[in-house]
Design an enzyme around this catalytic site. Sequence first.
Site, PDB file in Angstrom:
ATOM      1  N   LEU B  58       2.647   1.905  -6.952  1.00 55.36           N
ATOM      2  CA  LEU B  58       3.413   0.880  -6.976  1.00 55.36           C
ATOM      3  C   LEU B  58       3.383  -0.544  -6.539  1.00 55.36           C
ATOM      4  O   LEU B  58       3.958  -1.271  -6.929  1.00 55.36           O
ATOM      5  CB  LEU B  58       4.845   1.637  -7.022  1.00 55.36           C
ATOM      6  N   ASN B  89       0.323   3.403   0.745  1.00 63.42           N
ATOM      7  CA  ASN B  89      -0.497   2.445   1.151  1.00 63.42           C
ATOM      8  C   ASN B  89      -0.184   0.968   0.628  1.00 63.42           C
ATOM      9  O   ASN B  89      -0.705   0.070  -0.109  1.00 63.42           O
ATOM     10  CB  ASN B  89      -1.974   2.313   0.768  1.00 63.42           C
ATOM     11  N   ASP B 302      -3.613   8.050 -10.255  1.00 58.25           N
ATOM     12  CA  ASP B 302      -4.092   7.091  -9.345  1.00 58.25           C
ATOM     13  C   ASP B 302      -4.023   5.647  -9.761  1.00 58.25           C
ATOM     14  O   ASP B 302      -4.969   5.027  -9.670  1.00 58.25           O
ATOM     15  CB  ASP B 302      -5.615   7.511  -8.848  1.00 58.25           C
TER      16      ASP B 302
END
Lengths: 319, 431
Positions: B58, B89, B302
């Site tokens: 996101l 991340n 992903d």
Amino acid sequence: MIKYLLSAGDLTRDQAIEILDIAEGMADVNEREIKKLPTLRGKTVVNLFFEDSTRTRISFELAAKRLSADVINFSAKGSSVSKGESLKDTAQTLEAMGADAVVIRHPASGAANVLAHSNWINGAIVNAGDGTHEHPTQALLDAFTMRKRIHGANSKGKALEGLKVAIVGDVLHSRVARSNLLLLNTLGAEVHFVAPPTLLPANPSNWKAKLHYSLDETLELEKPDVVMMLRVQAERMNASFFPSEREYARIWGFNADRLKTLKPSAFLMHPGPMNRGLEIDAISADSPQSTVLEQVANGVSVRMAVLYSLLSGERAADV
Amino acid sequence: MSNSFVLKNVQLGDGGATDILVEADKIVAIGSGLTAAEVIDCTGLVALPGFVDLHTHLREPGFEQSETVLTGTQAAAMGGFTAVHAMANTSPVADTAGVVEQVAALGREAGYADVYPIGAVTVGLEGKQLAELGAMANSKAQVRVFSDDGKCVHDPVLMRRALEYVKAFGGVVAQHAQEPRLTEGAQMNEGAVSAELGLTGWPAVAEESIIARDVLLAEHVGSRVHICHLSTAGSVEIVRWAKARGIQVTAEVTPHHLLLTDELVRSYDAVYKVNPPLRTAADVLALREALVDGTIDIIATDHAPHPIEAKDCEWSAAAFGMLGLETAASIAQDVLIDSGKSNWSRLAEVLSTNPAKIGSDSEQGQGLVVGAFANIALIDPSVKRRVVADSASKSKNSPYVGLELLGQVKHTIYRGYFTVRDGKLAEVGRN
């Protein structure tokens, strides 16, 4: 008429032979007292170099100047150009300035393809070396050199049917090897790659070439017509591709002993710059079998022919 | 406002046509002849439990130029998702209770899907020191999935400790399997195509060796382990072996690895640059079979948005990652339904029930049953659409643009609220 030269594989057999034939005419021009043609007067050729390569750049520069084109050298290495967007910005800037052809050298494989398919630029594009992918004008000048050595003044119209070419060294990272493979396939030559297993691709199944690990066995059993030594890049030397420079030179380097095993008509090529004492020793490099300086001279003629073919839109009748 | 509607004449998964009555945020009745103030004709639509993505980027906080929690969950809703797990991340990395709570709060504020933050396994994703996993688990975000995705937890001792430690609160480590030394500078799948293109190869063994190690570690310490984005035929074999041995391993596959191959890289178009890379046709085939036979447990997208400048450049300078939320269901339909090899129940498992189970999302993946939260995706499997660049995501890096895909999400109902209706996104989220 082709607009881009991105890969040696872009050329059909006829197109490749035509470029080589035009280069024959250009070679004649290069023998004259006044080494200049008016053909590309008013055209602008930009040498866009994102990677140092004085030899390739001056070869292209000389080629363009001998055709009377205006030449701009844009050296982008070391400036703010390090990130990808700059390729786009740089290309668009050159486009806005009206470049007719861009000769691009770039450390990223595929950079010339991206430039050609991005719509950033309308002019002709010549790939002057992209990463570890291709260097098509090198393959053309190598083919030209082979043809000239074999056929001399009767080279025009000839392909390289049946010629056995052994390409030796760091095949994995070599754009010279890739472009030569494709063009030699097109021209009917037989390609042999010789390298330590670490410097061959893990999966070469799409390659029309025979692979060998031993240089001596290849020289003895295949009796190649041409041996082409590839440069070993400094950055490979400490990355465990081979144990030491000495061992590499001993097993895969060309030297006076191996020179003696060549058949009389065979010759020895190197795209330069050479690491004397590593992939080739001085005796071999300076021997009559060595074509190294012919390759340099032929490079100018071939690049003239390429620029001419991409930019003139006419056949070479007037050369 | 009191919310009550009937989904009239839906096809309930593999079952027959029926009606679903929703009141407030729950499914209150399933059967024929149901009525309510509002009746929505769903003839020809397949009703599935709202999808749960275990692997979404996101990008917020830190990379809001690519995506925000709002735009990412809007894209999720467009794809039939009612929950997403937000990868760690970000910048700052989601390695503290503060960051995961912030992401969860942004999700609630947006109101398009449940947002479950994933916590980093190691501080700053650096692979050196465990992040405060317990603090994240005990925070308001109640993190249960931990991952350094984008980077591999390659230190075997750290991986072992993480696998053990998360047992304390029923967590799971989701491993991005990539041996770092074998993939230095890697640009694409190592194979026949990389040899031609002169791009540095990302060998299958770099994924498979880590998966082999981690299933053995999981067995040794009696933990469960989840493998992110499995991409090779060899990885499938290892997971199959591990499951047969009784090891608690689950595995996900992305939509792109089920459809696309490394042949696409020939264009040097960086939209195809992704990590792990697109593999060969033989790998794609093995992954599709593994999804059908249950070796692979889930599809996870992903979804990795990137701004134009990160893709509009030479290959080696481009970012890894591609969009996936809005097209995932179509690809699942291609693999499971249109292939004739499986059924809608399996599709519901791999996109909803199983990911919710792996992520310990008690309020998701409940299936379409009376009493469950009304998280429903309604799909028209007969619509053929050409994917366009326009997207609910803030980014445009979809590898499917121009492709024709079968199946379209018509409505998405998130806790009784239409986040997507007639293919159009609701202007405001559920509050």
